[in-house]
Design a protein around this motif. Structure first.
Motif, PDB file in Angstrom:
ATOM      1  N   SER A   1       0.849  -1.175   0.000  1.00  0.00           N
ATOM      2  CA  SER A   1       0.000   0.000   0.000  1.00  0.00           C
ATOM      3  C   SER A   1       0.898   1.243   0.000  1.00  0.00           C
ATOM      4  CB  SER A   1      -0.886  -0.024   1.236  1.00  0.00           C
ATOM      5  OG  SER A   1      -1.607   1.166   1.355  1.00  0.00           O
ATOM      6  N   TYR A   2       0.628   2.155  -0.903  1.00  0.00           N
ATOM      7  CA  TYR A   2       1.395   3.391  -1.008  1.00  0.00           C
ATOM      8  C   TYR A   2       0.535   4.550  -0.536  1.00  0.00           C
ATOM      9  CZ  TYR A   2       4.753   0.855  -3.872  1.00  0.00           C
ATOM     10  OH  TYR A   2       5.697  -0.030  -4.323  1.00  0.00           O
ATOM     11  N   THR A   3       1.108   5.403   0.291  1.00  0.00           N
ATOM     12  CA  THR A   3       0.386   6.577   0.771  1.00  0.00           C
ATOM     13  C   THR A   3       1.248   7.823   0.589  1.00  0.00           C
ATOM     14  OG1 THR A   3       1.163   6.121   3.009  1.00  0.00           O
ATOM     15  CG2 THR A   3      -1.053   5.324   2.439  1.00  0.00           C
ATOM     16  N   PRO A   4       1.412   8.243  -0.667  1.00  0.00           N
ATOM     17  CA  PRO A   4       2.216   9.446  -0.904  1.00  0.00           C
ATOM     18  C   PRO A   4       1.511  10.689  -0.376  1.00  0.00           C
ATOM     19  CG  PRO A   4       1.148   8.765  -2.927  1.00  0.00           C
ATOM     20  CD  PRO A   4       0.853   7.693  -1.901  1.00  0.00           C
ATOM     21  N   ASN A   5       2.303  11.696  -0.092  1.00  0.00           N
ATOM     22  CA  ASN A   5       1.773  12.973   0.366  1.00  0.00           C
ATOM     23  C   ASN A   5       1.354  13.770  -0.873  1.00  0.00           C
ATOM     24  OD1 ASN A   5       1.382  15.617   1.233  1.00  0.00           O
ATOM     25  ND2 ASN A   5       2.958  15.464   2.822  1.00  0.00           N
ATOM     26  N   ILE A   6       0.091  13.625  -1.255  1.00  0.00           N
ATOM     27  CA  ILE A   6      -0.426  14.248  -2.476  1.00  0.00           C
ATOM     28  C   ILE A   6      -0.365  15.770  -2.389  1.00  0.00           C
ATOM     29  CG2 ILE A   6      -2.442  14.488  -3.983  1.00  0.00           C
ATOM     30  CD1 ILE A   6      -0.924  11.724  -4.056  1.00  0.00           C
ATOM     31  N   ASP A   7      -0.640  16.323  -1.219  1.00  0.00           N
ATOM     32  CA  ASP A   7      -0.544  17.785  -1.081  1.00  0.00           C
ATOM     33  C   ASP A   7       0.880  18.253  -1.375  1.00  0.00           C
ATOM     34  OD1 ASP A   7      -3.228  18.257  -0.469  1.00  0.00           O
ATOM     35  OD2 ASP A   7      -2.897  17.934   1.683  1.00  0.00           O
ATOM     36  N   TYR A   8       1.864  17.517  -0.876  1.00  0.00           N
ATOM     37  CA  TYR A   8       3.255  17.889  -1.138  1.00  0.00           C
ATOM     38  C   TYR A   8       3.581  17.726  -2.626  1.00  0.00           C
ATOM     39  CZ  TYR A   8       8.287  17.963  -1.302  1.00  0.00           C
ATOM     40  OH  TYR A   8       9.583  18.277  -1.647  1.00  0.00           O
ATOM     41  N   ILE A   9       3.167  16.622  -3.207  1.00  0.00           N
ATOM     42  CA  ILE A   9       3.415  16.394  -4.641  1.00  0.00           C
ATOM     43  C   ILE A   9       2.798  17.519  -5.457  1.00  0.00           C
ATOM     44  CG2 ILE A   9       2.844  14.889  -6.593  1.00  0.00           C
ATOM     45  CD1 ILE A   9       3.251  12.516  -4.624  1.00  0.00           C
ATOM     46  N   ASN A  10       1.541  17.855  -5.178  1.00  0.00           N
ATOM     47  CA  ASN A  10       0.881  18.949  -5.905  1.00  0.00           C
ATOM     48  C   ASN A  10       1.600  20.281  -5.723  1.00  0.00           C
ATOM     49  OD1 ASN A  10      -1.147  17.536  -7.206  1.00  0.00           O
ATOM     50  ND2 ASN A  10      -2.614  17.788  -5.538  1.00  0.00           N
ATOM     51  N   SER A  11       2.184  20.483  -4.544  1.00  0.00           N
ATOM     52  CA  SER A  11       2.892  21.743  -4.293  1.00  0.00           C
ATOM     53  C   SER A  11       4.162  21.864  -5.136  1.00  0.00           C
ATOM     54  CB  SER A  11       3.238  21.891  -2.805  1.00  0.00           C
ATOM     55  OG  SER A  11       4.344  21.065  -2.454  1.00  0.00           O
ATOM     56  N   GLN A  12       4.647  20.744  -5.670  1.00  0.00           N
ATOM     57  CA  GLN A  12       5.852  20.746  -6.498  1.00  0.00           C
ATOM     58  C   GLN A  12       5.551  20.988  -7.976  1.00  0.00           C
ATOM     59  OE1 GLN A  12       8.933  20.592  -4.816  1.00  0.00           O
ATOM     60  NE2 GLN A  12       7.361  20.892  -3.255  1.00  0.00           N
ATOM     61  N   VAL A  13       4.272  20.932  -8.358  1.00  0.00           N
ATOM     62  CA  VAL A  13       3.866  21.137  -9.741  1.00  0.00           C
ATOM     63  C   VAL A  13       3.790  22.629 -10.027  1.00  0.00           C
ATOM     64  CG1 VAL A  13       2.009  20.768 -11.418  1.00  0.00           C
ATOM     65  CG2 VAL A  13       2.581  18.961  -9.779  1.00  0.00           C
ATOM     66  N   ASN A  14       4.299  23.041 -11.171  1.00  0.00           N
ATOM     67  CA  ASN A  14       4.287  24.451 -11.566  1.00  0.00           C
ATOM     68  C   ASN A  14       2.887  24.818 -12.065  1.00  0.00           C
ATOM     69  OD1 ASN A  14       4.610  27.014 -12.572  1.00  0.00           O
ATOM     70  ND2 ASN A  14       6.313  26.505 -13.935  1.00  0.00           N
ATOM     71  N   THR A  15       2.055  25.298 -11.166  1.00  0.00           N
ATOM     72  CA  THR A  15       0.670  25.626 -11.505  1.00  0.00           C
ATOM     73  C   THR A  15       0.535  26.948 -12.256  1.00  0.00           C
ATOM     74  OG1 THR A  15       0.335  26.574  -9.307  1.00  0.00           O
ATOM     75  CG2 THR A  15      -0.305  24.261  -9.616  1.00  0.00           C
ATOM     76  N   LYS A  16       1.655  27.603 -12.556  1.00  0.00           N
ATOM     77  CA  LYS A  16       1.614  28.809 -13.395  1.00  0.00           C
ATOM     78  C   LYS A  16       1.608  28.452 -14.874  1.00  0.00           C
ATOM     79  CE  LYS A  16       3.639  31.760  -9.938  1.00  0.00           C
ATOM     80  NZ  LYS A  16       4.773  32.515  -9.469  1.00  0.00           N
ATOM     81  N   SER A  49      -0.472  11.923 -12.948  1.00  0.00           N
ATOM     82  CA  SER A  49      -1.647  12.650 -12.480  1.00  0.00           C
ATOM     83  C   SER A  49      -1.416  14.102 -12.875  1.00  0.00           C
ATOM     84  CB  SER A  49      -1.825  12.495 -10.977  1.00  0.00           C
ATOM     85  OG  SER A  49      -0.680  12.886 -10.279  1.00  0.00           O
ATOM     86  N   GLY A  50      -1.385  14.278 -14.203  1.00  0.00           N
ATOM     87  CA  GLY A  50      -0.938  15.557 -14.759  1.00  0.00           C
ATOM     88  C   GLY A  50       0.567  15.483 -14.925  1.00  0.00           C
ATOM     89  N   ALA A  51       1.292  15.674 -13.833  1.00  0.00           N
ATOM     90  CA  ALA A  51       2.741  15.507 -13.845  1.00  0.00           C
ATOM     91  C   ALA A  51       3.071  14.020 -13.731  1.00  0.00           C
ATOM     92  CB  ALA A  51       3.357  16.264 -12.681  1.00  0.00           C
ATOM     93  N   LEU A  52       4.218  13.625 -14.280  1.00  0.00           N
ATOM     94  CA  LEU A  52       4.705  12.264 -14.105  1.00  0.00           C
ATOM     95  C   LEU A  52       5.460  12.222 -12.790  1.00  0.00           C
ATOM     96  CD1 LEU A  52       4.874   9.469 -15.477  1.00  0.00           C
ATOM     97  CD2 LEU A  52       7.080  10.188 -16.408  1.00  0.00           C
ATOM     98  N   THR A  53       5.116  11.274 -11.936  1.00  0.00           N
ATOM     99  CA  THR A  53       5.624  11.248 -10.578  1.00  0.00           C
ATOM    100  C   THR A  53       6.222   9.887 -10.245  1.00  0.00           C
ATOM    101  OG1 THR A  53       3.833  12.769  -9.975  1.00  0.00           O
ATOM    102  CG2 THR A  53       4.957  11.667  -8.166  1.00  0.00           C
ATOM    103  N   LYS A  54       7.359   9.907  -9.572  1.00  0.00           N
ATOM    104  CA  LYS A  54       7.982   8.680  -9.083  1.00  0.00           C
ATOM    105  C   LYS A  54       8.118   8.798  -7.573  1.00  0.00           C
ATOM    106  CE  LYS A  54      11.982   5.688  -9.813  1.00  0.00           C
ATOM    107  NZ  LYS A  54      13.261   5.562 -10.562  1.00  0.00           N
ATOM    108  N   ILE A  55       7.610   7.773  -6.874  1.00  0.00           N
ATOM    109  CA  ILE A  55       7.732   7.726  -5.421  1.00  0.00           C
ATOM    110  C   ILE A  55       8.491   6.459  -5.038  1.00  0.00           C
ATOM    111  CG2 ILE A  55       5.685   9.137  -4.936  1.00  0.00           C
ATOM    112  CD1 ILE A  55       4.123   6.528  -4.403  1.00  0.00           C
ATOM    113  N   ASP A  56       9.087   6.486  -3.854  1.00  0.00           N
ATOM    114  CA  ASP A  56       9.802   5.304  -3.382  1.00  0.00           C
ATOM    115  C   ASP A  56       8.842   4.365  -2.652  1.00  0.00           C
ATOM    116  OD1 ASP A  56       9.493   6.291  -0.749  1.00  0.00           O
ATOM    117  OD2 ASP A  56      11.583   6.948  -0.599  1.00  0.00           O
ATOM    118  N   PHE A  57       9.401   3.278  -2.143  1.00  0.00           N
ATOM    119  CA  PHE A  57       8.620   2.247  -1.459  1.00  0.00           C
ATOM    120  C   PHE A  57       7.834   2.793  -0.273  1.00  0.00           C
ATOM    121  CE2 PHE A  57       8.263  -1.357   1.521  1.00  0.00           C
ATOM    122  CZ  PHE A  57       7.563  -2.240   0.706  1.00  0.00           C
ATOM    123  N   CYS A  58       8.353   3.861   0.336  1.00  0.00           N
ATOM    124  CA  CYS A  58       7.691   4.466   1.500  1.00  0.00           C
ATOM    125  C   CYS A  58       6.719   5.581   1.119  1.00  0.00           C
ATOM    126  CB  CYS A  58       8.735   5.009   2.466  1.00  0.00           C
ATOM    127  SG  CYS A  58       9.779   3.716   3.174  1.00  0.00           S
ATOM    128  N   GLY A  59       6.571   5.845  -0.181  1.00  0.00           N
ATOM    129  CA  GLY A  59       5.650   6.883  -0.637  1.00  0.00           C
ATOM    130  C   GLY A  59       6.277   8.258  -0.749  1.00  0.00           C
TER     131      GLY A  59
END
Length: 177
Positions: A1-16, A49-59
């Protein structure tokens, strides 16, 4: 089970950038989906999810690529690179065909990504069709610029030579009419 921090991931996307202006709504934690996930041998997970994202085993976020909007399947080639469909913007086609405004045309592209998350190669599928004399497949009489004339679903790299292809060739699944 993966539980990435989606808020953090979204904060890294250039929304401009035009293609990510609705990222925080479309991929909000309450709506987020890890689309077309690819489980890697070390337990890492690659998804779009818009951006291409890679997470590790811990999310934890390993890298994120938001150069263009990624969609549909993610495939690995024989060199360990990833092939993913993107919507190119600015468009890969001449502005005389599609203009310059965002959202007027879905310019599906084949995109090769390094294991480190960098774009190695990218080309518009519509441009490939035009270069091969298939103008009507992109701009046929029943097409409008608000449509998605190519709709790329999958890029399968050939991992070995076959009777009609060579290792490294690409098979594309598309809804071109």
């Amino acid at each position: 089970s993966y539980t990435p921090n989606i808020d953090y991931i979204n904060s890294q996307v250039n929304t401009k950038k035009e293609e990510f202006k609705s990222q925080l709504v479309d991929h909000h934690i309450n709506r987020h989906q890890m689309m077309h996930p690819l489980l890697l041998t070390e337990g890492e997970l690659l998804f779009n999810s818009g951006a291409l994202t890679k997470i590790d085993f811990c999310g934890n976020l390993v890298w994120l690529n938001d150069e263009d909007e990624f969609h549909h399947s993610i495939e690995i080639d024989s060199d360990g690179n990833y092939w993913v469909g993107t919507w190119m913007f600015p468009y890969g086609l001449s502005k005389k065909f599609v203009g310059e405004d965002f959202g007027v045309f879905d310019d599906d592209a084949i995109t090769k990504i390094s294991p480190e998350g960098k774009i190695i190669y990218q080309k518009s599928v519509a441009q490939i069709l035009l270069e091969n004399g298939l103008f009507s497949q992109v701009f046929g009489r029943y097409r409008s610029f608000l449509e998605d004339p190519v709709h790329l679903n999958d890029i399968q790299p050939a991992l070995f030579d076959g009777p009609h292809w060579k290792k490294g060739d690409l098979f594309l699944s598309s809804s071109v009419l």
